[in-house]
Design an enzyme around this catalytic site. Sequence first.
Site, PDB file in Angstrom:
ATOM      1  CE  LYS A 148      -3.660  -2.573   2.321  1.00 44.65           C
ATOM      2  NZ  LYS A 148      -2.945  -3.870   2.170  1.00 44.65           N
ATOM      3  CE  LYS A 183      -6.632   0.180   0.885  1.00 40.77           C
ATOM      4  NZ  LYS A 183      -6.346  -0.313  -0.494  1.00 40.77           N
ATOM      5  NE  ARG A 234      -3.764  -8.286  -7.999  1.00 45.79           N
ATOM      6  CZ  ARG A 234      -3.724  -9.109  -6.960  1.00 45.79           C
ATOM      7  NH1 ARG A 234      -3.272 -10.349  -7.129  1.00 45.79           N
ATOM      8  NH2 ARG A 234      -4.099  -8.707  -5.761  1.00 45.79           N
ATOM      9  NE  ARG A 249      -9.305  -8.268  -8.060  1.00 44.58           N
ATOM     10  CZ  ARG A 249      -8.298  -8.178  -7.197  1.00 44.58           C
ATOM     11  NH1 ARG A 249      -7.794  -9.257  -6.645  1.00 44.58           N
ATOM     12  NH2 ARG A 249      -7.741  -7.014  -6.933  1.00 44.58           N
ATOM     13  NE  ARG A 257     -15.175  -6.938   2.766  1.00 43.19           N
ATOM     14  CZ  ARG A 257     -15.235  -7.919   3.654  1.00 43.19           C
ATOM     15  NH1 ARG A 257     -14.182  -8.186   4.417  1.00 43.19           N
ATOM     16  NH2 ARG A 257     -16.331  -8.635   3.771  1.00 43.19           N
ATOM     17  CG  ASP A 297      -4.929  -5.055  -6.231  1.00 40.21           C
ATOM     18  OD1 ASP A 297      -4.787  -5.948  -7.100  1.00 40.21           O
ATOM     19  OD2 ASP A 297      -4.986  -5.298  -5.020  1.00 40.21           O
ATOM     20  CD  GLU A 305      -3.942  -3.211  -1.494  1.00 35.71           C
ATOM     21  OE1 GLU A 305      -3.349  -4.311  -1.596  1.00 35.71           O
ATOM     22  OE2 GLU A 305      -4.885  -3.021  -0.712  1.00 35.71           O
ATOM     23  CG  ASN A 307      -1.271  -6.913  -4.446  1.00 40.19           C
ATOM     24  OD1 ASN A 307      -1.598  -7.203  -3.313  1.00 40.19           O
ATOM     25  ND2 ASN A 307      -2.001  -6.103  -5.210  1.00 40.19           N
TER      26      ASN A 307
END
Length: 349
Positions: A148, A183, A234, A249, A257, A297, A305, A307
């Site tokens: 993050k 978050k 993603r 997603r 979420r 993301d 984000e 990852n």
Amino acid sequence: MAFGIIPGNLPRECAGGIRGSYMSVRLGVVMDPIDAIKYAKDSTLAMLLAAQTRGWSLVYLEQRDLSLRDGVAWGRARALSVKADPEHWFELGEPQPMRLGELDCILMRKDPPFDTEYIYTTYILEKAEQQGALVVNRPRGLRDMNEKVYTAWFPQCCAPTLITRDMDDMAAFLQKHDKIVCKPLHGMGGRSIFVLERQDKNMAVVFETLTDYGQRFAIVQQYLPQIVEGGDTRVLLIDGEPLPYVLSRIPLPHDNRGNLAAGARAVVRPIEERERWLAGQIGPALAAQGMLFVGLDVIGGFVTEINVTSPTGIREIEKEFRIDIAGRLLDAIGQRLASARDAGPRATS
């Protein structure tokens, strides 16, 4: 089924598919307990199946198997065999001590949380790297690139974002942007994510919870409404290059979420031009630092984000489109190993 491991003398077999070349590869994987993974969704298993198909020899380790003795990285390694069988997808041999630097490559696939134990693990793996093993992703990068916080290195790619311990600053950020996402910095899978609107009576308690009354850093971001229809997407990068397909997603109607672990719906589609641009901004910089497999993301055309710790999404994309993602990653690993081989002998101490 029992397998034997002789330190420094693991079986080597020819492995094809690396840009037309053939080379022997001893591959170790550090992961969560393999008996507890979700067979149909686990990206690490996809990598291991692809590696075994190429004839690469596999060894399995968990964090508890790693140690550092007199400056040498060691592991209690177990030979691993994997199968495309949802009822019985692995077999392990008996643990045997080995120097981790004698492996050609180590996949670091331990899931977050990114806690102190995770950091200690990267120290051991960095010694393994110094002693000859290619570690994917690179241990130093895993430590430096909080998923993050590291978005701050690419502000041109991100929506307004604040990382702070100051609850008054968080409240002011909310007043400015009307709706925000809050978050913790160490979580995964949609855990402890809050969405607040300007007049939300839970504002104070959310800030108190996330910062432990101002004692911990947390992140707040402008809410991006595109998540409702377009989801949290993603974008997978292999050695800095984006794949041609992405995994979106879509949150459930009663949830904010965009995480599969939180029940979001998976939709696989071709990559869009904005997503390619984001990948071009971020991918080369990460590849140069040894981050071979990365997941961006993206919501509404903005990165939320980056990852680097055990990115997922391989199985979902491969299920929809005929693309060998795991194979492409192994190609990239093979190229790095070939370059290291051409550069000279590996370190041994």
